[in-house]
Design an enzyme around this catalytic site. Structure first.
Site, mmCIF file in Angstrom:
data_model
loop_
_atom_site.group_PDB
_atom_site.id
_atom_site.type_symbol
_atom_site.label_atom_id
_atom_site.label_comp_id
_atom_site.label_asym_id
_atom_site.label_seq_id
_atom_site.Cartn_x
_atom_site.Cartn_y
_atom_site.Cartn_z
ATOM 1 N N TYR A 210 0.890 -1.044 0.034
ATOM 2 C CA TYR A 210 -0.185 0.081 0.109
ATOM 3 C C TYR A 210 0.925 1.094 0.012
ATOM 4 O O TYR A 210 1.603 1.438 1.174
ATOM 5 C CB TYR A 210 -0.726 -0.141 1.178
ATOM 6 C CG TYR A 210 -1.868 1.006 1.487
ATOM 7 C CD1 TYR A 210 -3.291 0.896 1.089
ATOM 8 C CD2 TYR A 210 -1.510 2.438 2.095
ATOM 9 C CE1 TYR A 210 -4.129 2.053 1.079
ATOM 10 C CE2 TYR A 210 -2.435 3.291 2.078
ATOM 11 C CZ TYR A 210 -3.751 3.152 1.481
ATOM 12 O OH TYR A 210 -4.545 4.392 1.375
ATOM 13 N N GLY A 211 0.713 2.275 -0.941
ATOM 14 C CA GLY A 211 1.481 3.237 -1.116
ATOM 15 C C GLY A 211 0.849 4.623 -0.819
ATOM 16 O O GLY A 211 0.853 4.739 0.391
ATOM 17 N N GLY A 212 0.146 5.001 -1.604
ATOM 18 C CA GLY A 212 -0.720 6.305 -1.384
ATOM 19 C C GLY A 212 -1.909 5.962 -1.154
ATOM 20 O O GLY A 212 -2.780 6.913 -1.063
ATOM 21 N N THR A 214 -4.255 5.800 -3.703
ATOM 22 C CA THR A 214 -4.986 6.652 -4.816
ATOM 23 C C THR A 214 -5.221 5.698 -5.777
ATOM 24 O O THR A 214 -5.851 6.374 -6.875
ATOM 25 C CB THR A 214 -4.137 7.874 -5.310
ATOM 26 O OG1 THR A 214 -2.864 7.151 -5.806
ATOM 27 C CG2 THR A 214 -3.590 8.905 -3.975
ATOM 28 N N VAL A 348 7.535 -5.849 -3.146
ATOM 29 C CA VAL A 348 7.466 -4.418 -2.884
ATOM 30 C C VAL A 348 8.559 -3.660 -3.333
ATOM 31 O O VAL A 348 9.651 -4.123 -3.114
ATOM 32 C CB VAL A 348 7.445 -4.408 -1.318
ATOM 33 C CG1 VAL A 348 6.966 -2.794 -0.885
ATOM 34 C CG2 VAL A 348 6.395 -5.475 -0.698
ATOM 35 N N TYR A 539 -9.182 11.938 -21.470
ATOM 36 C CA TYR A 539 -9.859 11.487 -20.137
ATOM 37 C C TYR A 539 -11.350 11.847 -20.260
ATOM 38 O O TYR A 539 -11.559 12.594 -21.105
ATOM 39 C CB TYR A 539 -9.381 12.516 -19.183
ATOM 40 C CG TYR A 539 -8.409 12.014 -18.129
ATOM 41 C CD1 TYR A 539 -7.087 11.890 -18.147
ATOM 42 C CD2 TYR A 539 -9.153 11.711 -16.712
ATOM 43 C CE1 TYR A 539 -6.462 11.364 -16.977
ATOM 44 C CE2 TYR A 539 -8.330 11.446 -15.778
ATOM 45 C CZ TYR A 539 -6.903 11.069 -15.984
ATOM 46 O OH TYR A 539 -6.224 10.708 -14.960
#
Lengths: 622, 716
Positions: A210-212, A214, A348, A539
């Protein structure tokens, strides 16, 4: 050789310090709303006001500063105040504390939302609704002896069970939790990670890096079928810059550092990476590597794959890293490409050497108004063809342009509003642009002053050939600011039955339009955010009012995600599954279509070798 | 290999090819070079002309010598120093300019200022002094040639053994004589305190480093960058002492790794292709500091280095110090040592200028290399007959300690034993310098007369004096490296409960482990050492080894007895420190060096542990032990005045028993000082007993209270 570097250094340092002071000045909220834009302004406005050089943004207990069921900082949110005016709270952003008069009208007219119909989120996390943790006692005991901090507190676990897909946030607001990690560990260095992975292998525990947090690909969702204990490995405490090498222009950084910290700390030494994805306030370096992230200034600095010089990743088979930090190698397939985009399925990422650049001397925003979207795209294509794209060039369609206008803060001086009116008059009446068709390109130039000005001229000349009119720095800057607050806006919408989502794809130049991509949505914005020689990143933003529908998520799913037709259509029409968000679990069913069955086999065999027991069991990608 | 010699400006090589000092070697053993006496030419020609002659050394790849001021600015402008300055300023919040200034002050204090004129001055005076002090200074000129070759090819590190203050002056003197590049020498800060002389040493190539600078990042950075800059550019050979300090016991000290780490760095980081390390063995027939060392070991403080002390010491000029042998060993290539041991790739991943604590594999490599180099020094140490005599005399002395026996040994008996030991040591590969053309008795006689300060011939018997024992022991120690492995095996056999090979090995391994602070025993080489010892003992017919058993042969008993006796003082020393003091038989036990090593070993083996920087015994009977000591002290305190008198006069002729008693007390005090964490030097600045009562007893009581309050929890 030695004397060279030092000879220039005091001078360079002075400049860097000057710049730093200037930037620091801008990171603070401007005193009078509409101060002039200064060239060196950095887009990363999220720096904590109290951030010292050693200060880091992300604490172990993220819920102390961030929302557990929405985007971003707890203190920053849109709301309608007692007067019924939209307001953005907090002190962190330029928009913070300001009244946004146009937002209410925009919401009402676009979605038919009403301030009377509010559906607030569950305010407090109900711990008892969270499944009790399935702990692997042997693992926990051994982990204790290593001294690495961990927790099985419900709040900590829930926080790491989701990314920011609409359905994830929606469920949280309803107070619904699916499978959540059974515990969270916070390694503080590479060696800690090695220990954790060793223990996980020994005791057959599932690890999810788990990083940010987002992610927008359901990458962090715990597979419901997982029966082992799931441990969320939060890298946020691995956030140091280990060294900066000014000769080779590289920095060696722990992978848990978030974008804003990385840039801020590098800026202190007069450098930057230039990697600025829209999520850079919260997303982490390791996350960028694991998902093949893209930054808005990639035209100058490159995407993450261009920036990474060296990666260290801990896998169940051991640590993988190259033996050198060379600019390029011809040694078979680049092992970095097994790592980049592996989405936490192989290991990781713990430490990364990234390229750094001296901070740009001069930055300038700009904007161009085009009579319609087609002309705008044609202009972008020409710019790409001439390879003279500025650091960032983005094209917003008419809907998004209006949306941007709706977010204009209240202007304090009559003079500015008069000028705005004059501008509008000039464009619509004098130049004959249809206000319901015109679209705008936002630009960001970087470099030394003279080159920037020259570059700007070149781009504006091209734009003029496509009927484009320069529309000022302010519009340009607001466009970029939007990317930071748009995620907050979704939370506001959800308070009033409006749900929204965005997704992205990359397409060749000849298939740039919605129709060509087989998408016809009722209310959608389109934006071209990145340009390449062969195509661009597109997008789509869309949102609708679900009041009256029984199961909005289901409706939503039908419209966008699970409606295989749409995605299939994009793929069938030459679009990609994702330009930079990644695959996760949300899009993995289209993977084999995208990379072919043999390609899938290749990826699977790598997974089988590196992680035969599926320790990294988030089941993304494959 | 030496084709280029013809072009060398050096003329010494041709001159003394037929030296009377050539050593005959057992063809079985290692080939060693011949020696030439370099003083001979000095005796035959003008010193002044010699000092003023044209000096044009060959340098590394023809670099031009670098002015010391240029060198300094190179160091201060290096990336490494910049990095550390920024780091320090960040950590301490001081301005970078401030830190920069400190760095440049450190460098100023440290750096050498090599000047040829000073070197010439030293060349002149040292010629005079050496000629008076020594009969000859013998150098292996082939070694010099190898060194000359090495200097041209790679940066060179000189690693002389360290037995005397003389060493580094001698080294520079020799290199000047042979027209080799003058080394820069790492010297302790103590020398800098000497007026004028300190500066002169600096001008002859010494640079001064603090004895300890543990946590001082900046100091370490400046120091290491300074050494590395010199090395990388090959400006001059870098010379330092692996042992870190002069060995007071003539036993090689366990190597210190700091500087070795630094000099290996440029190679490991790929800044130079290779570095040649040249071990140099300097053996003195009689050491200038002989008695000074013995006293120091007994606790008399080392006189502070000062110019006036040096001046006072001029009386040594009237004495005969025999000869010096300097053996320049085979240059060792760091590259070849590292081959297959070190993966240098790891250094690619961090910018070279960023200091990093060495990883474990690097640490082990450097440690192993250091031991190998010290052993290389030991191997080429020339042993004089006196060394063997000292060993024999000491053993004899202990056998004769029983009351009523006459002390000493008959001269003929000594000669006969010496011949036996000579042959034994040669078989063990000792580099023995025994003049074969003279009769053994003459050799013995001349050796004894050279050391008449230590032994006296009275009516054909020798009488040993107590204080002098330690000096003798030092000479004996010179031969220890030859015998240590067989001696450990012999003692192991002695101690093992059976002849089973495994048991003997276990016992060997235990002894070896215990003594690894005392002798140079390469870490992790237990099996090799065991095999080497077996091989040597089997070769000399002492042992029979089969896969199961180790048996001492009939004629081997004499050797085994000699070997066990050789280790006996050390064994006792370790036992005394561990149990009690009453059974003091060996005066060597009083040696502070032995105690220090014991304590280090005990700490290492976990028998004692450190409490807040103090050392406490991990033994339940510690309080009892303290009590016993107090009683002992109270007893001896009654005679305090008299003994202190002895001490200050250091009256050698006083009764040995009394002296022994006194030194026992001193020894106890010292052990306590170690226990209490007070440096030894402090103790001698006051009267021992006063000191003990004022400082140590309160501490002991305090600690006892501490232990009491901690209760059972702390004792195992």
């Amino acid at each position: 050789m030695a004397s060279n570097s030092s000879g220039g250094s005091p001078d360079r340092q002075r400049i860097a310090q000057q710049r730093l002071r200037r930037i620091a000045g801008h990171l603070q909220r401007p005193v009078d709303g509409d101060s002039t834009i200064v060239a060196a302004e950095c887009k990363a406005q999220g720096g904590k006001p109290d951030a010292s050089s050693e200060g880091r943004t992300v604490p172990r207990r993220r819920q102390e500063i961030m929302k557990w069921n929405g985007w971003g900082y707890s203190d920053s949110r849109f709301l309608f105040n007692k007067k019924g005016q939209a307001e953005f709270t907090g002190k962190r952003y330029r928009l913070s504390g300001m009244i946004i008069p146009g937002l209410k009208d925009w919401m009402e007219s676009t979605f038919g939302a009403s301030l009377q119909h509010k559906i607030p989120a569950t305010p407090i996390l109900n711990s008892s609704a969270v499944q009790p943790p399935t702990l692997n006692d042997a693992f926990v005991d051994e982990l204790k002896s290593t001294g690495i901090p961990f927790s099985h507190d419900a709040e900590d676990r829930v926080f790491r069970a989701h990314g920011h897909c609409l359905h994830e946030i929606f469920a949280l607001r309803e107070g619904k939790f699916g499978r959540v990690p059974d515990m969270v560990v916070w390694p503080s260095c590479h060696n800690d990670v090695v220990k954790i992975v060793e223990l996980a292998c020994k005791h057959n525990v599932c690890l999810i890096p788990y990083g940010g947090g987002t992610s927008v690909s359901s990458a962090l969702e715990c597979p419901p079928e997982e029966t082992r204990s799931i441990v969320s490995l939060d890298t946020s405490q691995m956030n140091r810059i280990l060294w900066i090498d000014e000769k080779n222009l590289t920095a060696h950084v722990e992978a848990g550092i978030v974008g804003q910290d990385l840039e801020r700390l590098l800026n202190e030494s007069g450098y930057c990476t230039g990697h600025e994805p829209d999520s850079m306030e919260f997303s982490s370096l390791g996350g960028w590597v694991a998902t093949r992230a893209s930054g808005m200034k990639k035209n100058i600095y490159g995407n993450i794959e261009d920036l990474v010089v060296h990666v260290k990743m801990v896998t169940p088979q051991g640590v993988i890293e190259k033996s050198c930090q060379c600019p390029r190698m011809s040694t078979g397939p680049d092992i970095h490409h097994f790592i980049m985009g592996s989405e936490g399925t192989l290991g990781v990422v713990t430490e990364v050497t990234v390229k750094i650049r001296p901070m740009p001397e001069y930055q300038k925003y700009g904007s161009v108004v085009f009579p319609n979207f087609e002309q705008g795209v044609a202009c972008l294509r020409e710019v790409a063809k001439q390879r003279c794209a500025p650091a960032s060039i983005r094209l917003m369609d008419n809907e998004q342009f209006k949306f941007g206008h709706a977010l204009k803060p209240q202007v304090s001086s009559i003079f500015t509003s008069f000028l705005d009116g004059l501008k509008k008059f000039y464009i619509t009446k004098f130049k004959g642009f249809d206000p319901n068709r015109l679209c705008v390109a936002t630009l960001l130039f970087e470099g030394d002053r003279e080159k920037v000005l020259q570059h700007e001229k070149q781009v504006y000349n091209i734009a003029a050939k496509f009927g484009g009119l320069a529309a000022g720095e302010d519009n340009g800057q607001r466009g970029y600011m939007l990317t930071f607050v748009i995620a907050y806006l979704r939370d506001l919408g959800m308070d009033y039955y409006v749900i929204g989502e965005s997704f992205e794809t990359s397409v060749p130049w000849d298939r740039m339009f919605l129709e060509e991509l087989g998408i016809s949505l009722v209310k959608s914005h389109t934006a071209v955010t990145q340009t390449y020689d062969v195509g661009a990143c597109v997008y789509f933003y869309f949102a609708f009012n679900y009041k009256g529908l029984s199961d909005p998520i289901h409706v939503y799913d039908e419209i966008v995600i699970t409606s295989d037709g749409r995605k299939k259509e994009i793929l069938a029409n030459g679009g990609s599954l994702s330009h930079h968000h990644g695959v996760g679990k949300l899009r993995k069913k289209w993977m084999s279509q995208t990379v072919s069955n043999v390609g899938m086999g290749m990826l699977k065999s790598v997974k089988d070798y590196v992680d035969p027991n599926n320790i990294f069991g988030n089941r993304n990608l494959l | 290999m030496f084709n280029s010699n013809s072009s060398m400006p050096n003329t010494h090589f041709a001159r003394f090819k037929t030296s009377k000092y050539a050593v005959k070697l057992d063809p079985m053993l290692k080939k060693r070079d011949d020696f030439e006496d370099m003083l001979e030419e000095r005796r035959n020609s003008s010193d002044l002309r010699y000092a003023l002659r044209c000096y044009t050394p060959v340098l590394y790849r023809g670099v031009t010598p670098c002015k010391s001021s240029v060198l300094k600015s190179m160091v201060l402008q290096s990336d490494h120093i910049h990095y550390v300055i920024n780091q320090v300023s960040k950590e301490t919040g001081r301005a970078t300019d401030d830190v920069q200034e400190e760095a440049s002050a450190i460098l100023e204090e440290m750096a050498h200022r090599l000047q040829l004129s000073t070197v010439r001055f030293f060349a002149f005076t040292l010629s005079k002094i050496f000629k008076t002090l020594f009969r000859s200074i013998c150098v292996n000129e082939e070694g010099i040639q190898r060194l000359q070759q090495a200097i041209q090819e790679h940066p060179v590190v000189l690693l002389p053994s360290h037995r005397s203050y003389m060493d580094f002056l001698l080294m520079s003197y020799l290199l000047y004589t042979y027209d080799l590049a003058l080394p820069v020498i790492a010297a302790g800060m103590d020398f800098m305190g000497m007026k004028i002389v300190g500066e002169m040493l600096r001008m002859s190539g010494a640079f001064f480093i603090r004895r300890s600078f543990g946590g001082d990042k900046l100091y370490w950075a400046v120091f290491s960058e300074y050494v590395k800059t010199m090395l990388r550019n090959g400006f001059a050979p870098v010379e330092f002492f692996l042992e870190g300090t002069r060995s007071r016991t003539c036993k090689s000290l366990t190597p210190k790794l700091g500087l070795l780490n630094i000099v290996m760095d440029p190679f490991l980081k790929g800044e130079v292709f290779d570095i040649s390390v040249v071990p140099v063995s300097i053996s003195y027939e009689r050491i200038l500091e002989e008695t000074l060392y013995a006293r120091e070991l007994l606790g008399v403080p080392k006189p502070k280095e000062s110019t006036s002390a040096l001046f006072k010491a001029r009386k040594v000029l009237s004495e005969d110090y025999g000869s010096i042998h300097v053996y320049f060993g085979q240059p060792v290539s760091i590259r070849s040592m590292a081959e297959g041991r070190v993966n240098r790739c790891q250094f690619n991943l961090i910018p070279r200028h960023i200091p990093k604590r060495p990883d474990e594999d690097i640490h082990n490599f450097v440690n192993d290399s250091a031991y190998r180099l010290v052993r290389a020094q030991e191997e080429n140490m020339v042993l004089k007959p006196w060394v063997l005599l000292a060993s024999l005399l000491l053993q004899k002395h202990h056998q004769n300690q029983a009351p009523g026996q006459k002390r000493g040994i008959a001269l003929e008996e000594l000669t006969q034993q010496a011949v036996w030991l000579r042959d034994l040591s040669r078989q063990y590969g000792a580099f023995l310098h025994w003049p074969d053309h003279t009769s053994p008795s003459d050799v013995v006689y001349s050796s004894l007369s050279l050391h008449r300060g230590l032994v006296r011939i009275s009516e054909g018997r020798l009488l040993n004096q107590a204080v002098i024992m330690l000096s003798c022991a030092s000479y004996r120690n010179q031969a220890l490296h030859v015998f240590i492995r067989p001696a450990l095996l012999a003692s192991a056999i002695h101690a093992a409960s059976s002849n089973k090979k495994q048991e003997v090995f276990n016992s060997f391994s235990f002894l070896r482990n215990t003594f690894s602070n005392e002798f140079i025993l390469c870490p992790g080489a237990t099996v090799q050492d065991f095999e080497e010892a077996c091989y040597l003992l089997v070769k000399t017919g002492v042992l029979q080894v089969n896969p199961q058993e180790v048996v001492v042969t009939e004629r081997g008993h004499r050797t085994v007895a000699f070997l066990t006796a050789l280790l006996e003082p050390f064994l006792q020393g370790y036992q005394v420190s561990q149990t009690n003091m009453t059974l003091l038989r060996y005066i060597e036990v009083l040696s502070s060096d032995l105690q220090k090593n014991t304590l280090a070993a005990l700490l290492r083996l976990g028998a004692v542990r450190k409490i807040n920087g103090y050392v406490a015994f991990n033994h339940p009977c510690v309080p009892v032990w303290f009590e016993w000591l107090e009683q002992q002290l109270n007893k001896t305190c009654k005679n305090k005045q008299a003994k202190v008198q002895h001490f200050s006069d250091s009256d050698i002729s006083a009764s040995m028993r009394k002296q022994l008693e006194f030194h026992t007390v001193m020894c106890i005090v010292r052990i306590f000082s170690l226990v209490a964490g007070i440096s030894i030097r402090q103790i001698q600045s006051q009267t021992a007993y006063d000191f003990f009562h004022l400082f140590i007893l309160p501490k002991i009581k305090l600690k006892r209270n501490e232990q009491d309050t901690r209760g059972e929890g702390t004792s195992p």
